[in-house]
Design a protein around this motif. Structure first.
Motif, PDB file in Angstrom:
ATOM      1  N   ALA A 174      63.553  34.529   1.974  1.00 52.70           N
ATOM      2  CA  ALA A 174      64.167  35.790   1.566  1.00 52.70           C
ATOM      3  C   ALA A 174      65.674  35.746   1.778  1.00 52.70           C
ATOM      4  O   ALA A 174      66.151  35.245   2.804  1.00 52.70           O
ATOM      5  N   THR A 175      66.421  36.269   0.812  1.00 51.51           N
ATOM      6  CA  THR A 175      67.877  36.351   0.916  1.00 51.51           C
ATOM      7  C   THR A 175      68.343  37.721   0.441  1.00 51.51           C
ATOM      8  O   THR A 175      67.631  38.431  -0.261  1.00 51.51           O
ATOM      9  N   MET A 176      69.554  38.074   0.822  1.00 55.21           N
ATOM     10  CA  MET A 176      70.115  39.385   0.546  1.00 55.21           C
ATOM     11  C   MET A 176      70.187  39.670  -0.958  1.00 55.21           C
ATOM     12  O   MET A 176      70.490  38.794  -1.759  1.00 55.21           O
ATOM     13  N   HIS A 177      69.865  40.910  -1.314  1.00 55.67           N
ATOM     14  CA  HIS A 177      69.953  41.430  -2.688  1.00 55.67           C
ATOM     15  C   HIS A 177      68.921  40.828  -3.646  1.00 55.67           C
ATOM     16  O   HIS A 177      68.965  41.094  -4.845  1.00 55.67           O
ATOM     17  N   VAL A 178      67.992  40.030  -3.169  1.00 52.11           N
ATOM     18  CA  VAL A 178      66.868  39.472  -3.940  1.00 52.11           C
ATOM     19  C   VAL A 178      67.333  38.859  -5.275  1.00 52.11           C
ATOM     20  O   VAL A 178      67.107  39.442  -6.348  1.00 52.11           O
ATOM     21  N   PRO A 179      67.968  37.712  -5.241  1.00 52.35           N
ATOM     22  CA  PRO A 179      68.317  37.031  -6.497  1.00 52.35           C
ATOM     23  C   PRO A 179      67.067  36.754  -7.331  1.00 52.35           C
ATOM     24  O   PRO A 179      65.991  36.443  -6.799  1.00 52.35           O
ATOM     25  N   VAL A 180      67.198  36.856  -8.637  1.00 57.21           N
ATOM     26  CA  VAL A 180      66.050  36.678  -9.531  1.00 57.21           C
ATOM     27  C   VAL A 180      65.392  35.320  -9.329  1.00 57.21           C
ATOM     28  O   VAL A 180      64.159  35.206  -9.323  1.00 57.21           O
ATOM     29  N   ALA A 181      66.177  34.274  -9.159  1.00 54.83           N
ATOM     30  CA  ALA A 181      65.605  32.932  -8.992  1.00 54.83           C
ATOM     31  C   ALA A 181      64.750  32.845  -7.734  1.00 54.83           C
ATOM     32  O   ALA A 181      63.683  32.204  -7.734  1.00 54.83           O
ATOM     33  N   VAL A 182      65.197  33.483  -6.652  1.00 48.89           N
ATOM     34  CA  VAL A 182      64.425  33.504  -5.404  1.00 48.89           C
ATOM     35  C   VAL A 182      63.113  34.260  -5.611  1.00 48.89           C
ATOM     36  O   VAL A 182      62.048  33.839  -5.143  1.00 48.89           O
ATOM     37  N   ALA A 183      63.178  35.375  -6.326  1.00 51.67           N
ATOM     38  CA  ALA A 183      61.975  36.155  -6.600  1.00 51.67           C
ATOM     39  C   ALA A 183      60.982  35.365  -7.448  1.00 51.67           C
ATOM     40  O   ALA A 183      59.770  35.371  -7.177  1.00 51.67           O
ATOM     41  N   GLU A 184      61.468  34.671  -8.439  1.00 50.20           N
ATOM     42  CA  GLU A 184      60.584  33.902  -9.326  1.00 50.20           C
ATOM     43  C   GLU A 184      59.853  32.809  -8.560  1.00 50.20           C
ATOM     44  O   GLU A 184      58.657  32.557  -8.803  1.00 50.20           O
ATOM     45  N   ARG A 185      60.543  32.162  -7.622  1.00 48.43           N
ATOM     46  CA  ARG A 185      59.884  31.117  -6.828  1.00 48.43           C
ATOM     47  C   ARG A 185      58.785  31.706  -5.947  1.00 48.43           C
ATOM     48  O   ARG A 185      57.711  31.107  -5.790  1.00 48.43           O
ATOM     49  N   ALA A 186      59.045  32.865  -5.364  1.00 48.84           N
ATOM     50  CA  ALA A 186      58.041  33.496  -4.504  1.00 48.84           C
ATOM     51  C   ALA A 186      56.829  33.939  -5.316  1.00 48.84           C
ATOM     52  O   ALA A 186      55.676  33.783  -4.872  1.00 48.84           O
ATOM     53  N   VAL A 187      57.065  34.484  -6.493  1.00 42.34           N
ATOM     54  CA  VAL A 187      55.952  34.888  -7.368  1.00 42.34           C
ATOM     55  C   VAL A 187      55.107  33.672  -7.732  1.00 42.34           C
ATOM     56  O   VAL A 187      53.861  33.705  -7.698  1.00 42.34           O
ATOM     57  N   ALA A 188      55.764  32.573  -8.074  1.00 49.25           N
ATOM     58  CA  ALA A 188      55.044  31.361  -8.454  1.00 49.25           C
ATOM     59  C   ALA A 188      54.193  30.845  -7.300  1.00 49.25           C
ATOM     60  O   ALA A 188      53.027  30.455  -7.490  1.00 49.25           O
ATOM     61  N   ARG A 189      54.736  30.838  -6.083  1.00 44.45           N
ATOM     62  CA  ARG A 189      53.979  30.361  -4.928  1.00 44.45           C
ATOM     63  C   ARG A 189      52.792  31.268  -4.640  1.00 44.45           C
ATOM     64  O   ARG A 189      51.705  30.797  -4.285  1.00 44.45           O
ATOM     65  N   ALA A 190      52.985  32.575  -4.749  1.00 44.61           N
ATOM     66  CA  ALA A 190      51.877  33.506  -4.506  1.00 44.61           C
ATOM     67  C   ALA A 190      50.714  33.212  -5.448  1.00 44.61           C
ATOM     68  O   ALA A 190      49.547  33.224  -5.031  1.00 44.61           O
ATOM     69  N   ARG A 191      51.040  32.927  -6.675  1.00 42.14           N
ATOM     70  CA  ARG A 191      49.978  32.618  -7.654  1.00 42.14           C
ATOM     71  C   ARG A 191      49.353  31.254  -7.371  1.00 42.14           C
ATOM     72  O   ARG A 191      48.126  31.082  -7.465  1.00 42.14           O
ATOM     73  N   GLN A 192      50.169  30.284  -7.018  1.00 37.73           N
ATOM     74  CA  GLN A 192      49.658  28.932  -6.791  1.00 37.73           C
ATOM     75  C   GLN A 192      48.698  28.860  -5.618  1.00 37.73           C
ATOM     76  O   GLN A 192      47.722  28.099  -5.653  1.00 37.73           O
ATOM     77  N   VAL A 193      48.948  29.635  -4.561  1.00 39.75           N
ATOM     78  CA  VAL A 193      48.086  29.564  -3.375  1.00 39.75           C
ATOM     79  C   VAL A 193      46.946  30.587  -3.437  1.00 39.75           C
ATOM     80  O   VAL A 193      46.143  30.661  -2.516  1.00 39.75           O
ATOM     81  N   GLY A 194      46.876  31.366  -4.509  1.00 35.10           N
ATOM     82  CA  GLY A 194      45.793  32.341  -4.656  1.00 35.10           C
ATOM     83  C   GLY A 194      45.866  33.468  -3.644  1.00 35.10           C
ATOM     84  O   GLY A 194      44.831  33.941  -3.137  1.00 35.10           O
ATOM     85  N   ALA A 195      47.091  33.940  -3.353  1.00 37.90           N
ATOM     86  CA  ALA A 195      47.262  35.015  -2.369  1.00 37.90           C
ATOM     87  C   ALA A 195      46.609  36.307  -2.851  1.00 37.90           C
ATOM     88  O   ALA A 195      46.603  36.614  -4.050  1.00 37.90           O
ATOM     89  N   ASP A 196      46.034  37.045  -1.894  1.00 36.92           N
ATOM     90  CA  ASP A 196      45.477  38.360  -2.226  1.00 36.92           C
ATOM     91  C   ASP A 196      46.293  39.500  -1.604  1.00 36.92           C
ATOM     92  O   ASP A 196      45.934  40.666  -1.723  1.00 36.92           O
ATOM     93  N   GLY A 197      47.406  39.151  -0.942  1.00 35.55           N
ATOM     94  CA  GLY A 197      48.295  40.151  -0.356  1.00 35.55           C
ATOM     95  C   GLY A 197      49.580  39.494   0.072  1.00 35.55           C
ATOM     96  O   GLY A 197      49.676  38.255   0.171  1.00 35.55           O
ATOM     97  N   CYS A 198      50.586  40.312   0.322  1.00 32.79           N
ATOM     98  CA  CYS A 198      51.898  39.799   0.718  1.00 32.79           C
ATOM     99  C   CYS A 198      52.320  40.500   2.003  1.00 32.79           C
ATOM    100  O   CYS A 198      52.409  41.731   2.044  1.00 32.79           O
ATOM    101  N   LEU A 199      52.569  39.719   3.045  1.00 32.90           N
ATOM    102  CA  LEU A 199      53.035  40.248   4.324  1.00 32.90           C
ATOM    103  C   LEU A 199      54.535  39.999   4.430  1.00 32.90           C
ATOM    104  O   LEU A 199      54.983  38.848   4.402  1.00 32.90           O
ATOM    105  N   ALA A 200      55.314  41.083   4.547  1.00 33.51           N
ATOM    106  CA  ALA A 200      56.762  40.985   4.681  1.00 33.51           C
ATOM    107  C   ALA A 200      57.144  41.225   6.127  1.00 33.51           C
ATOM    108  O   ALA A 200      56.816  42.277   6.695  1.00 33.51           O
TER     109      ALA A 200
END
Length: 353
Positions: free
Chosen positions: A66-92
């Motif tokens: 996570a980085t300040m102001h949520v750059p789009v590229a950072v968000a896209e990588r996190a979305v991709a990882r969530a899908r790849q590992v079959g996550a059913d929730g996100c803990l922040a």
């Protein structure tokens, strides 16, 4: 006096207690989650390790990016990882950056969010998301990004340095202040906002004097919870517009920018918002809320100049252009000259006028 308002309560469960992090496994089980992607900033490595040990097999992936102001590229990588590992929730775990990244994941995947805040940002109580691309910050509202569970543990804020605690608390106080003159406020949000301002203004000197004062930390976190709640329930005005532009365009620190800008916007807006001015006078115990907050933050060591926070000398034209291009609802109409005056004073670090 006649009343005319709409109030909409937000869903979600809040667990607030000293030591509440120990309840996290049972609370996650209550939601039926089994494969969590854990998002955080790299600086929370030790806390993430502690909580991950307690959660055992419920963790599918640790994602400390996570980085300040949520750059789009950072968000896209996190979305991709969530899908790849079959996550059913996100803990922040962390402050606004971690929670903002979790929201970016939820917006694209509909995964439920569990938030464990370590600052006073308040984002965990809102359906508001934000993403930054090419020097512009875009925000929106979506019920998908409102966390299903928020666990508040004041002990997790003890390591937040005094100056960071002050600016984080002032950031929260800005949510409460603008909720008091929001066009869609209600009697409930007004009560919550005033109580938030009272709690935060009283707690920050205690936290600054003794960062390990758990009573002060609890009071500040309580105020931040209320502030986040009203941020999520009302429309923010000129202050938040300016801070989004400054942060997204110049990559300036989020909480520090809110701290600098708030007194100047209040000095401009409160003469046209008598009920908000009265509520803040009472909550702060001050006849001039704008000046009081400026000197409170300054006395507690906060930097009060946008220039010192990284705004370039020639940045004013960009700010004026963006503010006037997409005006926010505001209790007082503003002109180009008004924006120049507000931002100019904030840039130099002058007291609000």
């Amino acid at each position: 006096m006649s009343r005319d308002f709409v109030h909409e309560s937000r869903p979600g469960r809040v667990v607030f207690a000293v030591g509440a992090r120990t309840r996290l496994p049972e609370e996650i089980d209550r939601l039926g989650l089994r494969r969590l992607i854990v998002v955080s900033a790299p600086t929370h490595k030790d806390l993430v390790a502690e909580l991950s040990d307690a959660l055992g097999g419920r963790i599918a992936e640790l994602h400390p990016h996570a980085t300040m102001h949520v750059p789009v590229a950072v968000a896209e990588r996190a979305v991709a990882r969530a899908r790849q590992v079959g996550a059913d929730g996100c803990l922040a775990i962390g402050g606004g950056s971690a929670i903002g990244l979790a929201k970016a994941v939820a917006k694209d995947t509909a995964l439920p969010i569990v938030a464990l805040p370590t600052t006073y940002a308040g984002s965990e109580m809102t359906p508001i998301w934000g993403l930054t691309s090419d020097g512009r910050k875009t925000t929106g509202r979506d019920p998908l990004v409102l966390p299903s569970l928020v666990v508040y543990d004041p002990e997790l804020t003890v390591t937040l340095p005094p100056r960071s605690s002050v600016t984080s608390g002032m950031n929260a106080l800005a949510h409460a202040a603008e909720a008091l003159y929001a066009p869609d406020g209600s009697p409930i949000t007004a009560l919550m906002a005033a109580e938030s301002a009272r709690s935060l203004a009283g707690a920050l000197p205690r936290v600054h004097a003794d960062p390990r004062d758990i009573g002060g930390r609890s009071e500040a976190l309580y105020g931040a919870w209320l502030a986040g709640s009203v941020l999520g329930a009302t429309t923010m005005s000129l202050h938040h517009k300016l801070c989004h532009i400054l942060g997204g365009t110049f990559d300036m620190p989020h909480a520090g920018t809110h701290t600098v800008v708030l007194p100047h916007v209040l000095a401009f807006n409160l003469p046209a918002a008598s009920q908000a001015r009265s509520a803040l006078k009472t909550a702060l115990g001050a006849t001039d809320p704008a000046s009081h907050l400026f000197h409170l933050a300054q006395d507690l060591g906060a930097e009060m100049s946008l220039k010192a926070l990284g705004m370039p000398d020639d940045g004013l034209e960009t700010v004026v252009e963006q503010v006037l291009a997409a005006p926010y609802a505001n209790p007082r109409p503003f002109t180009e000259a008004d924006i120049r005056h507000i931002v100019g004073n904030a840039f130099s670090g002058a007291a609000p006028a």
